[in-house]
Design a protein around this motif. Sequence first.
Motif, mmCIF file in Angstrom:
data_model
loop_
_atom_site.group_PDB
_atom_site.id
_atom_site.type_symbol
_atom_site.label_atom_id
_atom_site.label_comp_id
_atom_site.label_asym_id
_atom_site.label_seq_id
_atom_site.Cartn_x
_atom_site.Cartn_y
_atom_site.Cartn_z
ATOM 1 N N GLY A 1 -55.208 17.006 -16.337
ATOM 2 C CA GLY A 1 -54.609 17.964 -15.410
ATOM 3 C C GLY A 1 -53.149 18.218 -15.734
ATOM 4 O O GLY A 1 -52.689 19.362 -15.745
ATOM 5 N N LEU A 2 -52.418 17.147 -16.039
ATOM 6 C CA LEU A 2 -51.012 17.298 -16.409
ATOM 7 C C LEU A 2 -50.889 18.098 -17.696
ATOM 8 O O LEU A 2 -49.988 18.946 -17.844
ATOM 9 N N GLY A 3 -51.811 17.872 -18.642
ATOM 10 C CA GLY A 3 -51.804 18.638 -19.898
ATOM 11 C C GLY A 3 -51.989 20.128 -19.645
ATOM 12 O O GLY A 3 -51.262 20.962 -20.183
ATOM 13 N N VAL A 4 -52.934 20.480 -18.763
ATOM 14 C CA VAL A 4 -53.171 21.898 -18.454
ATOM 15 C C VAL A 4 -51.973 22.496 -17.739
ATOM 16 O O VAL A 4 -51.533 23.612 -18.039
ATOM 17 N N LEU A 5 -51.388 21.737 -16.814
ATOM 18 C CA LEU A 5 -50.190 22.224 -16.117
ATOM 19 C C LEU A 5 -49.048 22.466 -17.099
ATOM 20 O O LEU A 5 -48.269 23.408 -16.938
ATOM 21 N N SER A 6 -48.947 21.625 -18.133
ATOM 22 C CA SER A 6 -47.858 21.824 -19.096
ATOM 23 C C SER A 6 -48.092 23.093 -19.901
ATOM 24 O O SER A 6 -47.147 23.795 -20.250
ATOM 25 N N LEU A 7 -49.362 23.432 -20.197
ATOM 26 C CA LEU A 7 -49.643 24.712 -20.855
ATOM 27 C C LEU A 7 -49.216 25.879 -19.969
ATOM 28 O O LEU A 7 -48.620 26.853 -20.433
ATOM 29 N N LEU A 8 -49.528 25.765 -18.677
ATOM 30 C CA LEU A 8 -49.109 26.809 -17.735
ATOM 31 C C LEU A 8 -47.594 26.949 -17.717
ATOM 32 O O LEU A 8 -47.060 28.059 -17.675
ATOM 33 N N LEU B 1 -42.652 28.641 -8.506
ATOM 34 C CA LEU B 1 -43.466 27.593 -7.888
ATOM 35 C C LEU B 1 -44.212 26.818 -8.962
ATOM 36 O O LEU B 1 -44.349 25.596 -8.884
ATOM 37 N N GLY B 2 -44.697 27.537 -9.976
ATOM 38 C CA GLY B 2 -45.422 26.884 -11.066
ATOM 39 C C GLY B 2 -44.567 25.859 -11.774
ATOM 40 O O GLY B 2 -45.026 24.752 -12.085
ATOM 41 N N LEU B 3 -43.302 26.205 -12.005
ATOM 42 C CA LEU B 3 -42.443 25.277 -12.728
ATOM 43 C C LEU B 3 -42.083 24.074 -11.867
ATOM 44 O O LEU B 3 -42.044 22.941 -12.349
ATOM 45 N N LEU B 4 -41.832 24.315 -10.584
ATOM 46 C CA LEU B 4 -41.505 23.199 -9.694
ATOM 47 C C LEU B 4 -42.701 22.258 -9.556
ATOM 48 O O LEU B 4 -42.546 21.033 -9.531
ATOM 49 N N ARG B 5 -43.883 22.881 -9.476
ATOM 50 C CA ARG B 5 -45.120 22.101 -9.400
ATOM 51 C C ARG B 5 -45.273 21.228 -10.642
ATOM 52 O O ARG B 5 -45.604 20.051 -10.566
#
Lengths: 448, 448, 448
Positions: free
Chosen positions: C327-334, C267-271
């Motif tokens: 937010g996109l930067g943090v999601l890319s770290l995740l 789900l994290g990757l799809l998100r």
Amino acid sequence: MPEFCSVPIRLTPCSGDFARSLALRLVASGVQVVVGSHCVNRIPSGLFPDAVENQEWAVSQAVCLVFMALFPEHYCSLLGLQSALERKVLVDVSNAAEMNIHRLSNAEQLAELFPNCLVVKGFNTVSTWELQTGAHDGSRQVLICSNSTEGKKKVVQLARQMGFHPVDMGGLSAAREIEVAPLRLLPSWSGPVVVTFLLFLFFYGYGFLRGILLPFLAQGHNAFYRLALDLLNESLPVVALVILALVYFPGLFAAWLQLWSGTKKQLGLLRFLCAALHGVYSLCLPLRRITLRSIVNTAYKQVPVPFLWNELGVWRSELYLSCGVLGLGVLSLLAVTSLPSVGNTLNWREFMFVQTGLGYIALTLSIMHTFFFGWDFAFHIEAYPFYMPPSYLVAVVLPWIVLVCRCFLLHPCIFTRLTRIRRGWESKHNCPVLHHHHVVTNGIEVCE
Amino acid sequence: MPEFCSVPIRLTPCSGDFARSLALRLVASGVQVVVGSHCVNRIPSGLFPDAVENQEWAVSQAVCLVFMALFPEHYCSLLGLQSALERKVLVDVSNAAEMNIHRLSNAEQLAELFPNCLVVKGFNTVSTWELQTGAHDGSRQVLICSNSTEGKKKVVQLARQMGFHPVDMGGLSAAREIEVAPLRLLPSWSGPVVVTFLLFLFFYGYGFLRGILLPFLAQGHNAFYRLALDLLNESLPVVALVILALVYFPGLFAAWLQLWSGTKKQLGLLRFLCAALHGVYSLCLPLRRITLRSIVNTAYKQVPVPFLWNELGVWRSELYLSCGVLGLGVLSLLAVTSLPSVGNTLNWREFMFVQTGLGYIALTLSIMHTFFFGWDFAFHIEAYPFYMPPSYLVAVVLPWIVLVCRCFLLHPCIFTRLTRIRRGWESKHNCPVLHHHHVVTNGIEVCE
Amino acid sequence: MPEFCSVPIRLTPCSGDFARSLALRLVASGVQVVVGSHCVNRIPSGLFPDAVENQEWAVSQAVCLVFMALFPEHYCSLLGLQSALERKVLVDVSNAAEMNIHRLSNAEQLAELFPNCLVVKGFNTVSTWELQTGAHDGSRQVLICSNSTEGKKKVVQLARQMGFHPVDMGGLSAAREIEVAPLRLLPSWSGPVVVTFLLFLFFYGYGFLRGILLPFLAQGHNAFYRLALDLLNESLPVVALVILALVYFPGLFAAWLQLWSGTKKQLGLLRFLCAALHGVYSLCLPLRRITLRSIVNTAYKQVPVPFLWNELGVWRSELYLSCGVLGLGVLSLLAVTSLPSVGNTLNWREFMFVQTGLGYIALTLSIMHTFFFGWDFAFHIEAYPFYMPPSYLVAVVLPWIVLVCRCFLLHPCIFTRLTRIRRGWESKHNCPVLHHHHVVTNGIEVCE
């Protein structure tokens, strides 16, 4: 064929997640397991693969291996089982309670209490989750240490049978390190993050002073809205550029070895993050309300700008965008080779080629990006309000020094001499000069 | 419990980095080490974990394993120690001096000089850095070969004890390959990089000729500023598209096997890099000075454009942007599955599904992106100045062929027959037709 | 030193890819191989490392290990060789024919036919390609199971010698699972993909109804061109936001364990994919023909907009862009920590820190991004045509609940009590309260 009979004992009924997962994994790996606890009645049936037994009985059933899934402060409660445990392998799976305590490790305490047992430290670095997911994901390392070769060998075999990758860490004195391992929280990142954050603070503060606060105080010009996006976008590339230079700075003077020891990789990734955010921020500029406003404004005022074809300005804008994009592309390649699985497939020479070669290309492109960006307004008096030069001029000093030094050192005569010094040129009369094993030769030896 | 006693000998005082790291790592792994050198006095004390001894004494102390950290040209200087070395395991850690020399490997030379020793090749592929970082990072492979099963077994055990992943490469004849391994420099990348670069050169040159040089010569129209950004942005997607088609081209005719052998992964990553750069360049377009100029210009001239609602034009622009973004998204998924750690978690069927399935989706989206981009001005006479079609039309030919062939081959009748041929249909009278083990069946078998 | 003598038999001449690769790899690993087939004459010479022999002869030559590279339906044809095969290790390398058949596995069938042989299941999860590429890429796991400890040990050794990572899966009853493994097609992805797709469909449909279809029916306003880009760009971030909230939703109530079991990573990757596509789409907006048109239009009409400096509007636009980028930067770290090779280097505490800590930061930034985007037009009556609120308001409800609950639960008094309940506080009178092994304590215990 039950090769090992293992017994996790003294489980707390409520928090025995780890013990349960361990028992289930052992059973799944074909090991016969007897679970023992001192409070047998409190454990809900069905929680463990088999019924939970009385401690004494469980230990007496164990053929050779006993897992100790209990807290160090309760080790002493097992002293009554000393005779039953004799000559058996005790596996201590406990973690350290705190990071920086200088006392005996849990495993060493256990070894003192049970001098007739073969105490092995291990499995504490594995999480409950990894015990449950099973073999398919089992590239996970299990760190193991013990003073008993025989005990260690058995636990290593067992770990391998369970689908883990056991790593022998030596004698029991390594137990402290192993016990502390699950507590560490990204230790190699704290330094780089602090450096990056301080650099960012400095340049953000400098930009705020120069571009917003002082103009506001002097001329009452309100530009505080620039805090949210413009100033971030100004500070990020400057931080990325300084970090890029910092990483290559020591390499020119210090040994190659020091260059790699430590935080290069982390700095590289933070640098990439800064540069990428700068890229996205820059691309957002045309989306801003203020941009649309200024375009419409310009058109509305019917300024005679359109009639002037500013060839130099066009070239400048095209070149700084192009250098920036290419620089970001090269930095992203560097970031990809920092991933463990990619880095592991490279040999030393390839790794140096990518990190040093591409690193200097990225540095050059970034400096060009900065110069093309600022070439026509860097040297006007208006660029120095309050005698403060723009951030990018402050930031480009260090990278420029690194690049000039690098070019200077690559000059054939100096390069040859330097290589020779590194290889022990001065000692050639006694010991024959031998080629360095892992040297990277990427220059031309011309001068003698 | 010193299980191994190892002795790196004949260190050059100045360049013994590798020997020192090896000795330190051995000590850390619980092995007792004696270090010997022929020039004992020149080594600064403290450099090695223990004092450096005289070679003869060091070798006599070694229980069974001797590391030879010296250069092949000095092997002969050890001939005096032949009796002391007898029946011991000699580990040769040297690299090849050059890539393409067809002579005996270092290890084989050593084996000839010391016929009574068990010569094992190994550890040369590990870098000084990896020896120092220790077990936590130890997924690194150590390639080992030897003609002696006993010697190999000992070295394999030792490597595992040190936290490495030993790989048995067979007999000593594999030593040449192992010795050359640290010298290779991204061998699988040279082909793809050259192909990509040549394609880029061709399309960049073509675009330069068609869009800049010929118009300049014919009409004196100066558009050289387009070299820096526009032309790059024109050539990059075209290169990405051609590579995408090239990768799937052979798959239609050649065996599945050949399709995967080689450089598919590298081409895939370069293709993604080109496409991503194109994306960033395109997004940069509104940032350019020339774009602002032209918007303001249009508004200033008060062209009656705004009153015309060009429904077709709007759809075109929306669709080509959308296809481009989605195509880039699919390509990025392909790039992620090319990472070793991700690819390793996929089985063959999943890998084929991702690479073939997503690959054709990316190809289709890219072609649609190109067609939507060019649909209304591809077929005007103005699109063919000097009788040269635009780059994207040249580039789309090959992808189009691949896509059409693919659709044709996926047609049930042909697909069934093809599968049958692959499975050995014609031989059914003698050997029974068996299902291929790893075949990917993604079509419908309808016709008989 | 031929330690194993292995014999793949009963090859189909045309499709024996797997058998050939296996034989070549065995030879490369220093194993002496004899290949047998029942149709010897049909195999082109040169295909195999050695000549292919008659089955009977080949089996009689085998010292101890026989690979069975044939299909289960032909096992019975080997019954004549029963005496020659006695006490030998038979390695069954076949795959299951179908996914969901509940009958005996191939290996168990083989074991029934040859009760006097040591049947081992293994090597079927390795692809032809991996057999060919050899040791350098050999982090690949080989799943092995058998009821015979002796046979399993031999095959495990052989797999290790071939450069693979053997994993013991227990008794022969695990054979079904191993045989089915190469057939599975991303099983852990189907759920997340379906959820993401349904969410996307819902929000796309909702947006279509609210923004395009109903206005068209009511006012005849044709805005169908928005289907291609605008509506995609509206639905993608909304889907990303809802998934982000969904992932953290159960964590507030359910056990930590359940939170991680399953599909969080997928789900994290799809998100991230949704969010990244939204980012690129948004950046594409200024490239659109319709944007240029509207800018020029505004300028042309000479609307007096430029004279109004809307301070609030400027801040809003700057803040929502900035929050979105961060937010996109943090999601890319995740997303990066979801890569297997990166995740494997983190311990449990670090993994929780990154996933939970960064996850909530991303959630907060996303919600702020949404609120800043919509703050001034969310509460006008025009935002609710046909009584339907805008998508982003619908989407932000769940994330908002999650965030509020989280803040509430982090309040010291509640947090302390909760932690105590988790640790088995109520049972402290009987069993001593022990600290949970892998608990993540990131709050302050203040109240008593």
